[in-house]
Motif scaffolding. Structure first.
Motif, PDB file in Angstrom:
ATOM      1  N   UNK A   1       4.612   4.712  -2.315  1.00  0.00           N
ATOM      2  CA  UNK A   1       4.204   5.848  -3.145  1.00  0.00           C
ATOM      3  C   UNK A   1       3.709   7.009  -2.291  1.00  0.00           C
ATOM      4  N   UNK A   2       2.980   6.705  -1.220  1.00  0.00           N
ATOM      5  CA  UNK A   2       2.448   7.765  -0.344  1.00  0.00           C
ATOM      6  C   UNK A   2       3.572   8.580   0.290  1.00  0.00           C
TER       7      UNK A   2
ATOM      8  N   UNK B   1       5.931  -2.102   3.922  1.00  0.00           N
ATOM      9  CA  UNK B   1       6.966  -1.251   3.329  1.00  0.00           C
ATOM     10  C   UNK B   1       8.083  -2.121   2.742  1.00  0.00           C
ATOM     11  N   UNK B   2       8.573  -3.083   3.534  1.00  0.00           N
ATOM     12  CA  UNK B   2       9.654  -3.946   3.071  1.00  0.00           C
ATOM     13  C   UNK B   2       9.287  -4.702   1.802  1.00  0.00           C
ATOM     14  N   UNK B   3       8.069  -5.219   1.757  1.00  0.00           N
ATOM     15  CA  UNK B   3       7.609  -5.940   0.562  1.00  0.00           C
ATOM     16  C   UNK B   3       7.523  -4.998  -0.639  1.00  0.00           C
ATOM     17  N   UNK B   4       7.043  -3.776  -0.405  1.00  0.00           N
ATOM     18  CA  UNK B   4       6.926  -2.809  -1.498  1.00  0.00           C
ATOM     19  C   UNK B   4       8.304  -2.348  -1.980  1.00  0.00           C
ATOM     20  N   UNK B   5       9.245  -2.193  -1.055  1.00  0.00           N
ATOM     21  CA  UNK B   5      10.606  -1.821  -1.445  1.00  0.00           C
ATOM     22  C   UNK B   5      11.184  -2.911  -2.346  1.00  0.00           C
ATOM     23  N   UNK B   6      10.954  -4.169  -1.976  1.00  0.00           N
ATOM     24  CA  UNK B   6      11.441  -5.284  -2.800  1.00  0.00           C
ATOM     25  C   UNK B   6      10.835  -5.255  -4.196  1.00  0.00           C
ATOM     26  N   UNK B   7       9.564  -4.846  -4.297  1.00  0.00           N
ATOM     27  CA  UNK B   7       8.877  -4.751  -5.591  1.00  0.00           C
ATOM     28  C   UNK B   7       9.229  -3.459  -6.338  1.00  0.00           C
ATOM     29  N   UNK B   8       9.711  -2.457  -5.612  1.00  0.00           N
ATOM     30  CA  UNK B   8      10.051  -1.182  -6.228  1.00  0.00           C
ATOM     31  C   UNK B   8       8.910  -0.182  -6.268  1.00  0.00           C
ATOM     32  N   UNK B   9       7.744  -0.582  -5.731  1.00  0.00           N
ATOM     33  CA  UNK B   9       6.594   0.314  -5.698  1.00  0.00           C
ATOM     34  C   UNK B   9       5.494  -0.282  -4.836  1.00  0.00           C
ATOM     35  N   UNK B  10       4.486   0.530  -4.578  1.00  0.00           N
ATOM     36  CA  UNK B  10       3.331   0.100  -3.806  1.00  0.00           C
ATOM     37  C   UNK B  10       2.683   1.299  -3.158  1.00  0.00           C
ATOM     38  N   UNK B  11       1.480   1.153  -2.651  1.00  0.00           N
ATOM     39  CA  UNK B  11       0.744   2.306  -2.138  1.00  0.00           C
ATOM     40  C   UNK B  11       1.416   3.010  -0.953  1.00  0.00           C
ATOM     41  N   UNK B  12       2.033   2.275  -0.046  1.00  0.00           N
ATOM     42  CA  UNK B  12       2.682   2.910   1.104  1.00  0.00           C
ATOM     43  C   UNK B  12       3.957   3.633   0.678  1.00  0.00           C
TER      44      UNK B  12
ATOM     45  N   UNK C   1       7.001   8.549  -0.843  1.00  0.00           N
ATOM     46  CA  UNK C   1       7.983   9.051  -1.808  1.00  0.00           C
ATOM     47  C   UNK C   1       7.413  10.063  -2.802  1.00  0.00           C
ATOM     48  N   UNK C   2       6.105  10.064  -2.985  1.00  0.00           N
ATOM     49  CA  UNK C   2       5.482  10.956  -3.961  1.00  0.00           C
ATOM     50  C   UNK C   2       4.658  12.047  -3.283  1.00  0.00           C
ATOM     51  N   UNK C   3       5.217  12.648  -2.234  1.00  0.00           N
ATOM     52  CA  UNK C   3       4.479  13.724  -1.564  1.00  0.00           C
ATOM     53  C   UNK C   3       5.298  15.013  -1.559  1.00  0.00           C
ATOM     54  N   UNK C   4       4.670  16.094  -1.161  1.00  0.00           N
ATOM     55  CA  UNK C   4       5.327  17.411  -1.180  1.00  0.00           C
ATOM     56  C   UNK C   4       6.545  17.456  -0.264  1.00  0.00           C
ATOM     57  N   UNK C   5       6.492  16.767   0.877  1.00  0.00           N
ATOM     58  CA  UNK C   5       7.650  16.761   1.781  1.00  0.00           C
ATOM     59  C   UNK C   5       8.841  16.069   1.120  1.00  0.00           C
ATOM     60  N   UNK C   6       8.620  14.952   0.466  1.00  0.00           N
ATOM     61  CA  UNK C   6       9.723  14.258  -0.206  1.00  0.00           C
ATOM     62  C   UNK C   6      10.328  15.124  -1.309  1.00  0.00           C
ATOM     63  N   UNK C   7       9.487  15.855  -2.033  1.00  0.00           N
ATOM     64  CA  UNK C   7       9.999  16.793  -3.040  1.00  0.00           C
ATOM     65  C   UNK C   7      10.859  17.868  -2.381  1.00  0.00           C
TER      66      UNK C   7
ATOM     67  N   UNK D   1       8.404  11.530   4.909  1.00  0.00           N
ATOM     68  CA  UNK D   1       8.924  11.909   3.606  1.00  0.00           C
ATOM     69  C   UNK D   1      10.395  11.556   3.544  1.00  0.00           C
ATOM     70  N   UNK D   2      10.916  11.394   2.321  1.00  0.00           N
ATOM     71  CA  UNK D   2      12.311  11.003   2.165  1.00  0.00           C
ATOM     72  C   UNK D   2      12.838  11.424   0.803  1.00  0.00           C
ATOM     73  N   UNK D   3      14.110  11.758   0.770  1.00  0.00           N
ATOM     74  CA  UNK D   3      14.747  12.067  -0.511  1.00  0.00           C
ATOM     75  C   UNK D   3      15.094  10.791  -1.272  1.00  0.00           C
ATOM     76  N   UNK D   4      15.311   9.709  -0.538  1.00  0.00           N
ATOM     77  CA  UNK D   4      15.672   8.414  -1.100  1.00  0.00           C
ATOM     78  C   UNK D   4      14.843   7.346  -0.390  1.00  0.00           C
ATOM     79  N   UNK D   5      14.618   6.258  -1.057  1.00  0.00           N
ATOM     80  CA  UNK D   5      13.877   5.146  -0.475  1.00  0.00           C
ATOM     81  C   UNK D   5      14.689   4.537   0.672  1.00  0.00           C
ATOM     82  N   UNK D   6      14.058   4.386   1.836  1.00  0.00           N
ATOM     83  CA  UNK D   6      14.722   3.774   2.987  1.00  0.00           C
ATOM     84  C   UNK D   6      14.359   2.283   3.034  1.00  0.00           C
TER      85      UNK D   6
END
Length: 190
Positions: free
Chosen positions: A85-86, A72-83, A88-94, A121-126
């Motif tokens: 995306x899973x 997660x930390x590595x993906x946050x640094x990159x701004x994206x990644x499968x974890x 932040x891009x789900x119905x709960x986050x919406x 799920x999250x409204x903002x990236x943690x």
């Protein structure tokens, strides 16, 4: 008075460690949570997403959780990644993003955790995927109690926030299934 609140809060943060242990905004925070947040904690969007993740993560061990948190930390640094995306891009986050918007600036972030303290799920990236080692999860999940953190200045939100966490229970069984944390902007409570 409202325009002086940031100055008063800044001064209070210098004095609070020496004079007080309670959050002076607790009555307003409790009112917000009870009146406007708690009613949607039993929504199927919340309960079903947590239940599904609890099932998927049932066999995770501490090493796997640590690996996921590092990913997660590595993906946050990159701004994206499968974890990322899973989550932040789900119905709960919406759902959480919509609820945050409906609260009109009184909440800067909302995120839901499973029974291990992992983001669902999250409204903002943690910054972290694993919250299970923090008071927000430890003092809310399975306790039946609301945890209200101290007021602190949040650089990313550029506001004075109090993190508020509540347990989430399965409405049919009453069993603890997860927890929710909200970053309440105390400047917007008045």
């Amino acid at each position: 008075m409202a325009r002086f609140l940031p100055v008063l809060l800044a001064a209070a943060t210098l004095v609070l460690p020496f004079t007080a242990t309670a959050n002076e905004f607790e009555p307003q925070i409790r009112s917000l949570i009870e009146d406007e947040v708690r009613p949607w904690l039993n929504d199927a969007a919340v309960v079903d997403a947590i239940a599904a993740q609890n099932k998927r993560h049932a066999s995770l061990d501490p090493e796997q959780i640590e690996e996921l948190d590092e990913q997660w930390g590595a993906e946050v640094d990159e701004g994206e990644g499968p974890l990322v995306d899973k989550v932040m891009d789900n119905a709960l986050s919406d759902f959480l993003s919509t609820k945050k918007s409906e609260l009109g600036g009184r909440v800067s972030e909302v995120f839901v955790m499973d029974n291990k303290g992992l983001n669902v799920g999250a409204s903002n990236l943690t910054s972290d995927y694993y919250q299970g080692d923090e008071a927000k999860w430890q003092e809310s999940y399975g306790t039946g109690r609301m945890h209200i953190g101290e007021v602190e200045f949040d650089d990313s939100a550029e506001a004075f926030l109090s993190q508020v966490s509540l347990p989430i229970e399965d409405p049919s069984s009453g069993e603890a299934i997860g927890a929710i944390t909200l970053g309440v902007n105390v400047e917007e409570l008045f």
